[in-house]
Design a protein around this motif. Sequence first.
Motif, mmCIF file in Angstrom:
data_model
loop_
_atom_site.group_PDB
_atom_site.id
_atom_site.type_symbol
_atom_site.label_atom_id
_atom_site.label_comp_id
_atom_site.label_asym_id
_atom_site.label_seq_id
_atom_site.Cartn_x
_atom_site.Cartn_y
_atom_site.Cartn_z
ATOM 1 N N ALA A 1 -7.554 -24.837 10.039
ATOM 2 C CA ALA A 1 -7.831 -24.325 11.390
ATOM 3 C C ALA A 1 -7.087 -25.149 12.439
ATOM 4 C CB ALA A 1 -9.331 -24.339 11.666
ATOM 5 N N GLN A 2 -7.005 -26.459 12.244
ATOM 6 C CA GLN A 2 -6.265 -27.313 13.195
ATOM 7 C C GLN A 2 -4.764 -27.062 13.108
ATOM 8 O OE1 GLN A 2 -7.493 -31.315 12.344
ATOM 9 N NE2 GLN A 2 -9.319 -31.152 13.619
ATOM 10 N N ILE A 3 -4.263 -26.882 11.899
ATOM 11 C CA ILE A 3 -2.835 -26.583 11.735
ATOM 12 C C ILE A 3 -2.506 -25.273 12.444
ATOM 13 C CG2 ILE A 3 -1.018 -26.006 10.070
ATOM 14 C CD1 ILE A 3 -2.500 -27.846 8.056
ATOM 15 N N ASP A 4 -3.334 -24.243 12.224
ATOM 16 C CA ASP A 4 -3.101 -22.944 12.848
ATOM 17 C C ASP A 4 -3.113 -23.049 14.371
ATOM 18 O OD1 ASP A 4 -2.994 -21.848 10.310
ATOM 19 O OD2 ASP A 4 -5.001 -20.957 10.410
ATOM 20 N N LEU A 5 -4.061 -23.793 14.912
ATOM 21 C CA LEU A 5 -4.155 -23.965 16.357
ATOM 22 C C LEU A 5 -2.885 -24.622 16.896
ATOM 23 C CD1 LEU A 5 -5.871 -23.782 18.958
ATOM 24 C CD2 LEU A 5 -6.700 -26.085 18.406
ATOM 25 N N PHE A 6 -2.434 -25.674 16.246
ATOM 26 C CA PHE A 6 -1.227 -26.378 16.682
ATOM 27 C C PHE A 6 -0.015 -25.447 16.646
ATOM 28 C CE2 PHE A 6 2.661 -28.668 15.817
ATOM 29 C CZ PHE A 6 2.663 -29.634 16.821
ATOM 30 N N VAL A 7 0.161 -24.773 15.535
ATOM 31 C CA VAL A 7 1.341 -23.914 15.369
ATOM 32 C C VAL A 7 1.323 -22.782 16.384
ATOM 33 C CG1 VAL A 7 2.458 -22.279 13.794
ATOM 34 C CG2 VAL A 7 1.729 -24.509 12.956
ATOM 35 N N ARG B 1 -6.526 -17.910 7.378
ATOM 36 C CA ARG B 1 -6.711 -16.555 6.855
ATOM 37 C C ARG B 1 -6.524 -16.508 5.340
ATOM 38 N NH1 ARG B 1 -2.678 -11.549 8.062
ATOM 39 N NH2 ARG B 1 -3.693 -10.057 6.689
ATOM 40 N N PHE B 2 -5.525 -17.215 4.835
ATOM 41 C CA PHE B 2 -5.199 -17.112 3.419
ATOM 42 C C PHE B 2 -5.794 -18.222 2.551
ATOM 43 C CE2 PHE B 2 -1.892 -14.629 5.492
ATOM 44 C CZ PHE B 2 -1.949 -13.459 4.744
ATOM 45 N N GLN C 1 13.349 -18.467 -7.050
ATOM 46 C CA GLN C 1 13.038 -18.499 -8.477
ATOM 47 C C GLN C 1 12.252 -19.759 -8.822
ATOM 48 O OE1 GLN C 1 17.102 -18.121 -9.974
ATOM 49 N NE2 GLN C 1 16.545 -16.182 -10.939
ATOM 50 N N ASP C 2 12.602 -20.853 -8.192
ATOM 51 C CA ASP C 2 11.984 -22.137 -8.513
ATOM 52 C C ASP C 2 10.808 -22.496 -7.618
ATOM 53 O OD1 ASP C 2 13.979 -22.390 -10.398
ATOM 54 O OD2 ASP C 2 15.207 -23.717 -9.175
ATOM 55 N N ASN C 3 10.787 -22.016 -6.388
ATOM 56 C CA ASN C 3 9.823 -22.503 -5.399
ATOM 57 C C ASN C 3 9.226 -21.413 -4.522
ATOM 58 O OD1 ASN C 3 10.303 -25.444 -5.822
ATOM 59 N ND2 ASN C 3 12.361 -24.847 -5.205
ATOM 60 N N VAL C 4 9.020 -20.226 -5.041
ATOM 61 C CA VAL C 4 8.566 -19.135 -4.184
ATOM 62 C C VAL C 4 7.218 -19.441 -3.541
ATOM 63 C CG1 VAL C 4 7.446 -17.732 -5.969
ATOM 64 C CG2 VAL C 4 8.452 -16.633 -3.943
ATOM 65 N N CYS C 5 6.328 -20.080 -4.239
ATOM 66 C CA CYS C 5 5.015 -20.387 -3.661
ATOM 67 C C CYS C 5 5.132 -21.396 -2.524
ATOM 68 C CB CYS C 5 4.052 -20.893 -4.730
ATOM 69 S SG CYS C 5 3.546 -19.588 -5.866
ATOM 70 N N GLN C 6 6.011 -22.357 -2.693
ATOM 71 C CA GLN C 6 6.238 -23.349 -1.638
ATOM 72 C C GLN C 6 6.771 -22.654 -0.382
ATOM 73 O OE1 GLN C 6 9.666 -25.902 -2.105
ATOM 74 N NE2 GLN C 6 8.477 -27.662 -1.403
ATOM 75 N N THR C 7 7.733 -21.772 -0.550
ATOM 76 C CA THR C 7 8.302 -21.065 0.595
ATOM 77 C C THR C 7 7.259 -20.162 1.234
ATOM 78 O OG1 THR C 7 10.484 -21.147 -0.420
ATOM 79 C CG2 THR C 7 10.171 -19.541 1.348
ATOM 80 N N ALA C 8 6.485 -19.448 0.434
ATOM 81 C CA ALA C 8 5.441 -18.578 0.972
ATOM 82 C C ALA C 8 4.405 -19.399 1.749
ATOM 83 C CB ALA C 8 4.776 -17.798 -0.155
ATOM 84 N N GLU C 9 4.060 -20.568 1.247
ATOM 85 C CA GLU C 9 3.112 -21.417 1.967
ATOM 86 C C GLU C 9 3.684 -21.853 3.315
ATOM 87 O OE1 GLU C 9 0.449 -25.488 1.563
ATOM 88 O OE2 GLU C 9 1.801 -24.954 -0.067
ATOM 89 N N HIS C 10 4.981 -22.179 3.349
ATOM 90 C CA HIS C 10 5.616 -22.551 4.618
ATOM 91 C C HIS C 10 5.604 -21.373 5.596
ATOM 92 C CE1 HIS C 10 6.803 -26.526 3.473
ATOM 93 N NE2 HIS C 10 7.497 -26.083 2.436
ATOM 94 N N LEU C 11 5.840 -20.161 5.100
ATOM 95 C CA LEU C 11 5.801 -18.986 5.969
ATOM 96 C C LEU C 11 4.416 -18.803 6.580
ATOM 97 C CD1 LEU C 11 7.872 -16.483 3.804
ATOM 98 C CD2 LEU C 11 8.501 -17.341 6.060
ATOM 99 N N VAL C 12 3.392 -18.920 5.754
ATOM 100 C CA VAL C 12 2.018 -18.781 6.237
ATOM 101 C C VAL C 12 1.716 -19.871 7.269
ATOM 102 C CG1 VAL C 12 -0.407 -18.977 5.527
ATOM 103 C CG2 VAL C 12 1.173 -17.590 4.188
ATOM 104 N N THR C 13 2.180 -21.076 7.013
ATOM 105 C CA THR C 13 1.962 -22.183 7.952
ATOM 106 C C THR C 13 2.648 -21.906 9.279
ATOM 107 O OG1 THR C 13 1.737 -23.783 6.159
ATOM 108 C CG2 THR C 13 2.284 -24.664 8.337
ATOM 109 N N ALA D 1 12.463 -19.835 12.791
ATOM 110 C CA ALA D 1 13.157 -18.547 12.720
ATOM 111 C C ALA D 1 13.545 -18.228 11.284
ATOM 112 C CB ALA D 1 14.396 -18.562 13.613
ATOM 113 N N LEU D 2 14.049 -19.229 10.573
ATOM 114 C CA LEU D 2 14.427 -19.013 9.178
ATOM 115 C C LEU D 2 13.209 -18.667 8.327
ATOM 116 C CD1 LEU D 2 17.009 -21.872 8.611
ATOM 117 C CD2 LEU D 2 17.457 -19.418 8.584
ATOM 118 N N LEU D 3 12.117 -19.401 8.542
ATOM 119 C CA LEU D 3 10.926 -19.167 7.740
ATOM 120 C C LEU D 3 10.265 -17.838 8.082
ATOM 121 C CD1 LEU D 3 9.437 -22.758 7.733
ATOM 122 C CD2 LEU D 3 10.495 -21.563 5.830
ATOM 123 N N LEU D 4 10.151 -17.547 9.369
ATOM 124 C CA LEU D 4 9.510 -16.307 9.766
ATOM 125 C C LEU D 4 10.340 -15.099 9.364
ATOM 126 C CD1 LEU D 4 8.184 -17.285 13.281
ATOM 127 C CD2 LEU D 4 6.859 -16.926 11.210
#
Length: 190
Positions: free
Chosen positions: A103-109, A85-86, A66-78, A19-22
């Motif tokens: 593809a396996q990660i996406d299927l699981f999630v 897709r990305f 500021q320090d980790n935007v890419c990390q957070t964005a990757e978690h959101l996509v995951t 919920a926090l990530l989405l």
Amino acid sequence: MHNTKRQAATLPLSLLAAALLLAGCASAPPPSGRAVTIERTTYGIAHVTAPDYEGLAFGAAYAHAQDNVCQTAEHLVTMRGERSRFFGAQERGAFGLGLMPNAQIDLFVRYHMDDAALARAGATTSAEVQTMMRGYVAGYNRYLQDAGPNGQMLSFPFNSSTTVFYYNKDAFKNAGLDPEKAPATWPEVV
């Protein structure tokens, strides 16, 4: 075959994390009328000052982005099940304690995420937690708004966490310390 005991034990934590990530891509204004200050020590440690928990969460999210935007964005996509897709279906991503094809990660999630259950879980949290979640989402989104023209941000992935130091000014004052002078280094804290 599902391990229902394990699912039941991890479901509430997974739901809250998801919920926090989405929520990070929802549009939310900054805490209106609140002054949030983020100051950095010479070591880059963020000190957030705010009058309430929503403002603290806003500042913490902004500093983290500021320090980790890419990390957070990757978690959101995951957490949306959109790594293929990305990043490409056959590329490998970190999931749990290992690496597996996107593809396996996406299927699981997608199999395990239930948006309705996430909404129900979010609705059962305290008003204070909901306020903090709103502040966190607003802080992350505000950073994205501030980061570049037309929402286009240039950044390199960074995989360590932002160190944020919270302290209680009243406790400092009661201990005979200057509440306006927070410790700037770890040795000052201990």
